[in-house]
Design a protein around this motif. Structure first.
Motif, PDB file in Angstrom:
ATOM      1  N   PRO A  85     -58.029  63.542 -40.836  1.00  0.00           N
ATOM      2  CA  PRO A  85     -57.328  62.266 -41.011  1.00  0.00           C
ATOM      3  C   PRO A  85     -56.038  62.252 -40.202  1.00  0.00           C
ATOM      4  O   PRO A  85     -55.505  63.300 -39.826  1.00  0.00           O
ATOM      5  N   SER A  86     -55.537  61.086 -39.938  1.00  0.00           N
ATOM      6  CA  SER A  86     -54.275  60.950 -39.206  1.00  0.00           C
ATOM      7  C   SER A  86     -53.126  61.466 -40.064  1.00  0.00           C
ATOM      8  O   SER A  86     -53.234  61.562 -41.300  1.00  0.00           O
ATOM      9  N   PRO A  87     -51.993  61.781 -39.443  1.00  0.00           N
ATOM     10  CA  PRO A  87     -50.825  62.195 -40.231  1.00  0.00           C
ATOM     11  C   PRO A  87     -50.423  61.156 -41.274  1.00  0.00           C
ATOM     12  O   PRO A  87     -50.032  61.513 -42.393  1.00  0.00           O
ATOM     13  N   VAL A 128     -58.220  61.557 -49.639  1.00  0.00           N
ATOM     14  CA  VAL A 128     -57.958  60.583 -48.585  1.00  0.00           C
ATOM     15  C   VAL A 128     -58.528  59.230 -48.993  1.00  0.00           C
ATOM     16  O   VAL A 128     -57.803  58.246 -49.118  1.00  0.00           O
ATOM     17  N   ASP A 129     -59.845  59.175 -49.205  1.00  0.00           N
ATOM     18  CA  ASP A 129     -60.495  57.985 -49.759  1.00  0.00           C
ATOM     19  C   ASP A 129     -61.110  58.305 -51.115  1.00  0.00           C
ATOM     20  O   ASP A 129     -61.029  57.528 -52.047  1.00  0.00           O
ATOM     21  N   ALA A 216     -55.035  70.965 -38.396  1.00  0.00           N
ATOM     22  CA  ALA A 216     -55.136  70.237 -37.133  1.00  0.00           C
ATOM     23  C   ALA A 216     -53.768  69.765 -36.668  1.00  0.00           C
ATOM     24  O   ALA A 216     -52.885  69.471 -37.480  1.00  0.00           O
ATOM     25  N   ARG A 217     -53.599  69.691 -35.356  1.00  0.00           N
ATOM     26  CA  ARG A 217     -52.427  69.033 -34.802  1.00  0.00           C
ATOM     27  C   ARG A 217     -52.539  67.528 -35.012  1.00  0.00           C
ATOM     28  O   ARG A 217     -53.599  67.008 -35.378  1.00  0.00           O
ATOM     29  N   GLU A 218     -51.463  66.809 -34.747  1.00  0.00           N
ATOM     30  CA  GLU A 218     -51.462  65.365 -34.935  1.00  0.00           C
ATOM     31  C   GLU A 218     -52.517  64.672 -34.070  1.00  0.00           C
ATOM     32  O   GLU A 218     -53.018  63.607 -34.432  1.00  0.00           O
ATOM     33  N   ASP A 219     -52.869  65.291 -32.916  1.00  0.00           N
ATOM     34  CA  ASP A 219     -53.883  64.679 -32.054  1.00  0.00           C
ATOM     35  C   ASP A 219     -55.302  65.036 -32.456  1.00  0.00           C
ATOM     36  O   ASP A 219     -56.259  64.653 -31.788  1.00  0.00           O
TER      37      ASP A 219
END
Length: 235
Positions: A85-87, A128-129, A216-219
């Protein structure tokens, strides 16, 4: 047989009187090269000199006196990693962390909300969801970095531990301990950045439950991953 020693400091506890499972696994895995599978045979003691014994080129054990605490071997493991997921979504998910109150181990180095600010990793993964994927942000403190500015390997292993528990516990206050952790550090985890730690349930088999965790990194680049085995203590 080659022998070394190490001590797990009190700061890195999971339960109040024993070492955090991920941290303890990471300390032992550091004696191997590449992905490792670490099995905990008993709760790792804190503040006690532990002996590290190399049986051969492909195994290493941790002892407290004559008692086996943990064993590790190199491994290769396959797992399907969900899209991280995104940050922003990870921050939102963290607001739904199920154990801000009534935590099983309130002072756990990784996920305990009862520790002083910034003393632990402060990983509070929430759905998340739904409970099929949990996430939270992570910004490692400077005191968790090595001389090259990378997060120390045992700290990365720590972050790969508790989020898996919450993936199998979900909203329940489940009493379970880490039995085995397979981990792989795929790229150096640089300090000075916020990352996404996310986890998901894999399967259940009797009193054992399995979960995956990744960093994970932000990307979205995956830096580390693990597969954890949890042993339920509840009847």
């Amino acid at each position: 047989m080659q022998t070394a020693t190490l001590i797990i400091p009190q700061r890195f506890n999971g339960p109040p009187s024993s070492g955090n499972g991920g941290y303890s696994c990471g300390r032992l895995a550091a004696f191997l090269t590449g992905p490792a599978k670490v099995r905990l045979h008993k709760p790792p003691p804190l503040g006690t000199e532990l002996q590290i014994k190399h049986g051969d080129a492909s195994s290493v054990d941790m002892y407290e006196g004559d008692m086996l605490v943990a064993s590790a071997v190199p491994c290769q493991f396959e797992m399907n990693i969900p899209t991280p997921p995104s940050p922003a979504r990870a921050r939102d998910a963290s607001t739904r962390f199920a154990r801000y109150q009534d935590h099983v181990f309130d002072t756990c180095f990784v996920c305990g909300p009862g520790r002083p600010a910034h003393d632990g990793l402060e990983l509070f993964p929430g759905p998340v969801d739904d409970w099929g994927l949990l996430a939270c942000p992570w910004t490692p403190g400077e005191d968790m970095l090595d001389a090259d500015g990378n997060v120390r390997s045992e700290i990365v292993w720590s972050a790969l531990d508790c989020p898996g528990y919450f993936a199998i516990a979900r909203e329940r206050k489940l009493h379970a301990l880490l039995g085995e952790l397979e981990g792989e550090l795929m790229q150096p985890v640089k300090g000075g950045q916020t990352m996404v730690v996310f986890s998901w349930p894999i399967e259940e088999a009797g009193r054992k439950s399995y979960a995956g965790t990744a960093i994970a990194r932000e990307d979205g680049t995956i830096l580390a991953r693990s597969r954890s085995t949890w042993i339920s203590l509840d009847p």
